[in-house]
Scaffold this motif. Sequence first.
Motif, PDB file in Angstrom:
ATOM      1  N   PRO A 150       0.679  -0.893   0.224  1.00 61.53           N
ATOM      2  CA  PRO A 150      -0.273   0.149  -0.266  1.00 61.53           C
ATOM      3  C   PRO A 150       1.075   1.507   0.164  1.00 61.53           C
ATOM      4  O   PRO A 150       1.801   1.663   1.373  1.00 61.53           O
ATOM      5  CB  PRO A 150      -0.877  -0.565   1.263  1.00 61.53           C
ATOM      6  N   VAL A 151       0.893   2.357  -1.142  1.00 64.40           N
ATOM      7  CA  VAL A 151       1.339   3.153  -0.790  1.00 64.40           C
ATOM      8  C   VAL A 151      -0.031   4.632  -0.553  1.00 64.40           C
ATOM      9  O   VAL A 151      -1.041   4.785  -0.975  1.00 64.40           O
ATOM     10  CB  VAL A 151       2.292   3.919  -2.379  1.00 64.40           C
ATOM     11  N   HIS A 152       0.701   5.624   0.432  1.00 62.12           N
ATOM     12  CA  HIS A 152      -0.309   6.801   0.871  1.00 62.12           C
ATOM     13  C   HIS A 152      -0.323   8.085  -0.660  1.00 62.12           C
ATOM     14  O   HIS A 152       0.990   8.673  -0.298  1.00 62.12           O
ATOM     15  CB  HIS A 152      -0.230   7.074   2.268  1.00 62.12           C
ATOM     16  N   LEU A 153      -0.788   8.470  -1.324  1.00 62.64           N
ATOM     17  CA  LEU A 153      -0.353   9.474  -1.853  1.00 62.64           C
ATOM     18  C   LEU A 153      -1.258  10.652  -1.268  1.00 62.64           C
ATOM     19  O   LEU A 153      -2.518  10.898  -1.130  1.00 62.64           O
ATOM     20  CB  LEU A 153      -1.798   8.856  -3.745  1.00 62.64           C
ATOM     21  N   VAL A 154      -0.191  11.707  -1.236  1.00 56.10           N
ATOM     22  CA  VAL A 154      -0.870  13.174  -0.825  1.00 56.10           C
ATOM     23  C   VAL A 154      -0.363  14.455  -2.146  1.00 56.10           C
ATOM     24  O   VAL A 154       0.640  13.840  -2.428  1.00 56.10           O
ATOM     25  CB  VAL A 154      -0.183  12.789   0.495  1.00 56.10           C
ATOM     26  N   SER A 155      -0.431  15.230  -1.897  1.00 54.87           N
ATOM     27  CA  SER A 155      -0.267  16.588  -2.793  1.00 54.87           C
ATOM     28  C   SER A 155      -0.059  17.640  -1.779  1.00 54.87           C
ATOM     29  O   SER A 155       0.863  19.071  -2.120  1.00 54.87           O
ATOM     30  CB  SER A 155      -0.938  16.455  -4.138  1.00 54.87           C
TER      31      SER A 155
END
Length: 328
Positions: A150-155
């Motif tokens: 799992p990868v947590h995408l943030v911007s």
Amino acid sequence: MQHSETGTGSSRPLNIILANPRGFCAGVTRAIDIVERALERYGAPVYVRHEIVHNKHVVDTLRAKGAVFVDELDEVPAGAVTIFSAHGVARSVEKDAEERGLPVFDATCPLVTKVHVQGRRYVKAGRTLILIGHAGHAEVIGTLGQIDAPVHLVSTAEDVDSLDLPLDTPLAYVTQTTLSVDDTRSVIQAIHARFPDVIGPDINEICYATQNRQTAVRELAGKSDLLIVVGARNSSNSNRLKEIGLEAGVPAHLVDDGAGVDPSWLDNIDTVGITAGASAPDALVDSVISRLAAIRSVTVTQLDGVREDVQFTLPSALRRAAVPANQD
């Protein structure tokens, strides 16, 4: 560099300053070279999954030479030479191509591949991975598909505040290459502020081309009354260059080429700064200069800037393509 051209419009002179560096980076140059060398060696058609880089003019030029651009691999005929775009692909795409026995040339930018390797290394070390990037961007989709966890995408920093993770989670982060140190600073600070156990790449590992072009456009904005960025609407780094101009309080416009320039932009303007995204060729910058010169008399100068001498190696099978000796 300095020269002048006389246009047919107002006699009031227009100063043009070119950012340096601007335009093609080493990863884009390599990707385009891969398509052109594959066409030279194997003949048309060769099939390219997605746009090789985010620039319509580049894609149209390669299409005219025999490249066929497809959305998915199932559109590629059996046995056809296949090229992956500079943005990278998910492992599932690589596996699909391998199972079909497609001869593949991977034009993924080596700096993007480096992010994939870093991400896998962090996960293998037992850390939860955060990817700083923009949802839906081709590079982000590829990177998410390269990590078997799992990868947590943030911007944004707000995205970090919304992460549903225990505060003692061992974390690591990687970033989309078309974001610079300046773009990611606040997000990285937010990660460190909320979570005590965080590691990530050194600042000097952020994409050199993105940082250099943004540094140059900040200098350019300070000398310009108007900023024109040459690049595609779907180019992340080109849009960011325009945003930097606007943040500096300078009117800024993103254009595909000279045809996109509106003469009304030049009203009460003495100095125009021009830069180009990393996937925009010099010919498009020239077309903007020609367009401006048709409206006003112009002088053209260039910032000194950083000299870029980075080069990335082509795949071994394409290093000696069948081209005339004086062109290779």
